[in-house]
Design a protein around this motif. Structure first.
Motif, PDB file in Angstrom:
ATOM      1  N   SER A 122      -7.959  -7.571  -6.279  1.00  0.00           N
ATOM      2  CA  SER A 122      -6.784  -7.191  -5.502  1.00  0.00           C
ATOM      3  C   SER A 122      -5.559  -7.965  -5.973  1.00  0.00           C
ATOM      4  CB  SER A 122      -7.019  -7.453  -4.015  1.00  0.00           C
ATOM      5  OG  SER A 122      -7.325  -8.819  -3.803  1.00  0.00           O
ATOM      6  N   ARG A 123      -5.786  -9.164  -6.486  1.00  0.00           N
ATOM      7  CA  ARG A 123      -4.707  -9.964  -7.039  1.00  0.00           C
ATOM      8  C   ARG A 123      -5.305 -10.995  -7.992  1.00  0.00           C
ATOM      9  NH1 ARG A 123      -1.077 -12.009  -3.411  1.00  0.00           N
ATOM     10  NH2 ARG A 123      -1.459 -10.292  -1.987  1.00  0.00           N
ATOM     11  N   PRO A 145      -5.156   0.595  -3.544  1.00  0.00           N
ATOM     12  CA  PRO A 145      -4.376  -0.470  -2.896  1.00  0.00           C
ATOM     13  C   PRO A 145      -3.580  -1.328  -3.872  1.00  0.00           C
ATOM     14  CG  PRO A 145      -6.685  -1.054  -2.980  1.00  0.00           C
ATOM     15  CD  PRO A 145      -6.603   0.355  -3.457  1.00  0.00           C
ATOM     16  N   SER A 171     -10.830   2.131  -4.310  1.00  0.00           N
ATOM     17  CA  SER A 171     -10.806   0.677  -4.292  1.00  0.00           C
ATOM     18  C   SER A 171     -10.440   0.150  -5.662  1.00  0.00           C
ATOM     19  CB  SER A 171     -12.168   0.116  -3.855  1.00  0.00           C
ATOM     20  OG  SER A 171     -13.178   0.516  -4.748  1.00  0.00           O
ATOM     21  N   GLN A 172      -9.795  -0.987  -5.676  1.00  0.00           N
ATOM     22  CA  GLN A 172      -9.415  -1.634  -6.921  1.00  0.00           C
ATOM     23  C   GLN A 172      -9.871  -3.094  -6.882  1.00  0.00           C
ATOM     24  OE1 GLN A 172      -5.091   0.471  -7.404  1.00  0.00           O
ATOM     25  NE2 GLN A 172      -5.514  -1.198  -8.836  1.00  0.00           N
ATOM     26  N   LYS A 173     -10.303  -3.567  -8.057  1.00  0.00           N
ATOM     27  CA  LYS A 173     -10.683  -4.970  -8.188  1.00  0.00           C
ATOM     28  C   LYS A 173     -10.071  -5.525  -9.461  1.00  0.00           C
ATOM     29  CE  LYS A 173     -15.292  -4.708  -6.114  1.00  0.00           C
ATOM     30  NZ  LYS A 173     -16.744  -4.910  -6.397  1.00  0.00           N
ATOM     31  N   THR A 184      -3.354  -3.771  -7.672  1.00  0.00           N
ATOM     32  CA  THR A 184      -3.743  -5.105  -8.139  1.00  0.00           C
ATOM     33  C   THR A 184      -2.462  -5.864  -8.447  1.00  0.00           C
ATOM     34  OG1 THR A 184      -5.857  -4.377  -9.083  1.00  0.00           O
ATOM     35  CG2 THR A 184      -4.884  -6.413  -9.970  1.00  0.00           C
ATOM     36  N   CYS A 227     -11.017   0.562 -11.044  1.00  0.00           N
ATOM     37  CA  CYS A 227     -10.655   1.543 -10.028  1.00  0.00           C
ATOM     38  C   CYS A 227     -11.883   2.394  -9.740  1.00  0.00           C
ATOM     39  CB  CYS A 227      -9.508   2.418 -10.516  1.00  0.00           C
ATOM     40  SG  CYS A 227      -9.011   3.712  -9.368  1.00  0.00           S
ATOM     41  N   GLN A 245       0.823  -1.201   0.000  1.00  0.00           N
ATOM     42  CA  GLN A 245       0.000   0.000   0.000  1.00  0.00           C
ATOM     43  C   GLN A 245       0.859   1.253   0.000  1.00  0.00           C
ATOM     44  OE1 GLN A 245      -3.677   0.484   0.187  1.00  0.00           O
ATOM     45  NE2 GLN A 245      -2.904   2.483  -0.410  1.00  0.00           N
TER      46      GLN A 245
END
Lengths: 109, 115
Positions: B9-10, B108, B5-7, B110, B23, A42
């Motif tokens: 995360s991995r 955060p 927020s991001q999708k 990806t 995003c 982060q």
């Protein structure tokens, strides 16, 4: 684009120690920021500081715009200060940040 | 400060496939950017996401490889197309509520691994 040079590349500190990180820019910037990237990835904004001095708790930063450098001070370091510290600057009218290579800080108990 | 927020995360993807990263910001922002952070490296700007028009790409990045959409002032997507292992990186979006002389806040990230 501008070149952003950070020093030192690595820093190992004992808990409680103080340290100074430096960032040099090849050109004048209108936007200068310091970030801390924690071990989970982060990226946290520490300071927006194109000129002058700011303080936030144990951290403070000074930018001397005429000399194209900025300093980040960490006082009474704690293990939670570990991570990578980046400085970044922009010279354009959109705020496109150019990042330095970062300083990897490890604070040992 | 904006909440971003991001999708996802991995993700772990196979080479040759594509992945779209989202995003989302909790407030309207003027500027949105996409950055890439390769393993052990610093951040590199991919492009500026422009609302209602084509993104502005930095040198070394092209639209065919990294198509970007920004349908409104709170949302953007980045697609990584025809992936190869060299695309394994953290992809981050950032926003600034004002113009160039504003604090930028980062999502955060990806984490993408391409096998």
């Amino acid at each position: 684009g501008i070149q952003v040079e950070q020093s030192p590349p690595d820093l190992i500190l004992q808990e409680g120690a103080n340290s100074t990180l430096r960032c040099n820019f090849s050109d004048s910037v209108n936007n200068l920021q310091w970030f801390h990237q924690n071990p989970w990835g982060q990226l946290i904004n520490l300071f927006y500081i194109p000129s002058g001095t700011k303080q936030n708790g144990r951290l403070s930063a000074t930018t001397v715009a005429t000399e194209r450098y900025s300093l980040l001070y960490i006082s009474s370091s704690q293990t939670t200060d570990s991570g990578v510290y980046f400085c970044a600057g922009a010279t354009d009218s959109w705020g496109k940040l150019q990042f330095g290579a970062g300083t990897q800080v490890v604070v040992t108990p | 400060s904006a909440v971003i927020s991001q999708k996802p995360s991995r993700d772990i993807c196979q080479r040759g496939t594509s992945l779209t990263i989202q995003c989302q910001v909790d407030s309207q922002v003027t500027m949105m950017f996409w950055y890439r952070q390769q393993p052990g490296q610093s951040l590199t700007l991919i492009a500026t996401a422009n609302q209602g028009s084509e993104a502005t790409y930095e040198s070394g990045f092209v639209i065919d490889k990294f198509p970007i959409s920004r349908p409104n002032l709170t949302f953007s997507t980045l697609t990584v197309s025809n992936m190869s292992p060299e695309d394994s990186s953290i992809y981050l979006c950032s926003v600034a509520s004002g113009g160039a002389r504003e604090t930028q806040y980062f999502g955060p990230g990806t984490r993408l691994l391409v096998l």
